[in-house]
Write a protein that holds these residues in place. Structure first.
Motif, mmCIF file in Angstrom:
data_model
loop_
_atom_site.group_PDB
_atom_site.id
_atom_site.type_symbol
_atom_site.label_atom_id
_atom_site.label_comp_id
_atom_site.label_asym_id
_atom_site.label_seq_id
_atom_site.Cartn_x
_atom_site.Cartn_y
_atom_site.Cartn_z
ATOM 1 N N ASP A 7 0.828 -1.703 -0.334
ATOM 2 C CA ASP A 7 0.228 0.142 -0.181
ATOM 3 C C ASP A 7 0.697 1.582 -0.263
ATOM 4 N N ASP A 8 0.530 2.392 -1.000
ATOM 5 C CA ASP A 8 1.260 3.610 -0.865
ATOM 6 C C ASP A 8 1.069 4.799 0.224
ATOM 7 N N ASP A 56 -3.260 -3.261 -2.205
ATOM 8 C CA ASP A 56 -3.832 -1.783 -2.168
ATOM 9 C C ASP A 56 -4.697 -1.814 -3.432
ATOM 10 N N GLU A 58 -5.389 1.628 -5.832
ATOM 11 C CA GLU A 58 -4.470 2.276 -6.219
ATOM 12 C C GLU A 58 -3.278 2.393 -5.476
ATOM 13 N N MET A 59 -1.981 2.531 -6.367
ATOM 14 C CA MET A 59 -0.483 3.041 -6.097
ATOM 15 C C MET A 59 0.144 4.243 -7.287
HETATM 16 MG MG MG Z 1 -3.117 3.966 -2.683
#
Ligand code: MG
Ligand code: GH3
Ligand code: MG
Ligand code: MG
Ligand code: MG
Length: 314
Positions: A7-8, A56, A58-59
């Motif tokens: 996860d970012d 995740d 969206e990274m």
């Molecule tokens: Mg993200």
């Protein structure tokens, strides 16, 4: 139990880690993006790979769906369950995640109960897969061992090639000592590829068994010995039998097959399954090799095929 959180967002990683740790899921490693995660996985020894990955969607460096697809395409990582964690509730994302090979999907904000239930279920899936893999490997190993120990061909139940080799060596010695004749019949089913093509491999297997059985039905002496020489090829070893006796037995084999009359849907020469037979015989000279006799039977078989099949050539 090992977890990997990709996860970012540092906050997300920390939150997931804290909750899972508090719920007794053990240690979790984390990576801030897919590149970092891959680097971490690649340097992790096989036995220490994670049991579950939380990914995740969206990274900045990758889309979680593409990342999952990439991960699942690598044999080393295919069996690790991936849970997609995302703020998105778009159906396309859900569909994409599962199509990419994700095993489950959690939407943010993550609820403790749901997170634990889903991670627990992924963990059980992984355990089942690991156990199945262990059982499969064990079964493979045992099968290989049995085959190596066995002297029988698994499909037809007649002797295998190795057993033939040792029996020939023994009989060769004995016939050389006694100055007795010994003959070999190389027997090959005609148009067997077409038989398989027409009726399928399972019917082909049944035919192989039936042919082996028919050949043995033609045998007259306890010492007559049949082995599967290769795919659809058998070899009969006939101790104390000269060329005349060998050819007589070859004809008896043809007769057995004619009586059996197994329908062959695509033979150019007969409406039933036939064989071509090459016969070779000799009185072994002391100290001589047996391989020329095998070669001679093979050469005679080749001539029988050339001569139109369903033939006996010596
Ligand atoms: Mg993200
Ligand atoms: P020929 O008359 O010249 O001998 O032609 P053929 O088609 O019998 O010979 P070819 O060597 O072209 O093909 C042999 C076929 O035997 C191909 C292969 O799939 C089949 N075969 C070999 N082993 C097995 C087996 O264990 N089971 C089955 N069902 N088929 C087998
Ligand atoms: Mg062939
Ligand atoms: Mg053949
Ligand atoms: Mg063949």
């Amino acid at each position: 139990m090992r977890l990997l959180i990709i996860d970012d967002s540092e906050t997300s990683r920390l939150l997931l880690k804290t909750v899972l740790h508090a719920e007794g899921f053990g240690g979790a490693e984390d990576a801030e993006g897919f590149a970092a995660a891959l680097a971490l996985l690649d340097r992790t020894p096989e036995q220490e790979l994670p049991d579950v990955i939380l990914m995740d969607l969206e990274m900045p460096d990758a889309n979680g769906i593409d990342a999952t697809r990439q991960l699942k395409s690598k044999p080393r990582y295919t069996d690790i369950p991936v849970i997609m964690v995302t703020a998105s509730d778009r159906l396309e994302d859900l569909e994409g995640a599962f199509a990419a090979g994700a095993n489950d999907y959690i939407t943010k904000p993550v609820h403790r109960v749901e997170l634990c239930a889903r991670v627990g279920s992924a963990q059980r899936l992984k355990q089942e897969m690991d156990q199945r893999k262990i059982r499969e490997l064990e079964l493979e190993r045992m099968t290989r061992e049995l085959e190596a120990l066995s002297s029988l061909d698994g499909l037809t139940g007649v002797a295998n090639r190795r057993h033939f080799d040792s029996t020939l060596a023994q009989e060769w010695q004995r016939c050389a000592r006694d100055q007795a004749p010994l003959s070999l019949l190389m027997i090959d089913i005609d148009f067997f590829k077409r038989y398989n093509d027409a009726l399928g491999h399972l019917e082909g297997d049944k035919c192989l068994k039936a042919v082996a059985h028919a050949i043995q039905n033609a045998f007259r002496r306890p010492a007559d010995f049949l082995a599967r020489f290769g795919g659809e090829e058998f070899i009969a070893l006939l101790p104390d039998t000269d060329m005349e006796g060998g050819c007589r037995l070859a004809r008896a084999i043809q007769n057995q097959l004619a009586t059996l009359a197994m329908p062959h849907p695509d033979s150019s020469i007969s409406d039933h399954v036939t064989v071509s037979i090459g016969v070779a015989a000799t009185v072994p000279l002391p100290g001589a090799e047996s391989s020329p006799l095998v070669a001679a039977s093979d050469k005679a078989l080749y001539k029988a095929k050339k001569a139109g099949r369903d033939q006996i050539i010596n």
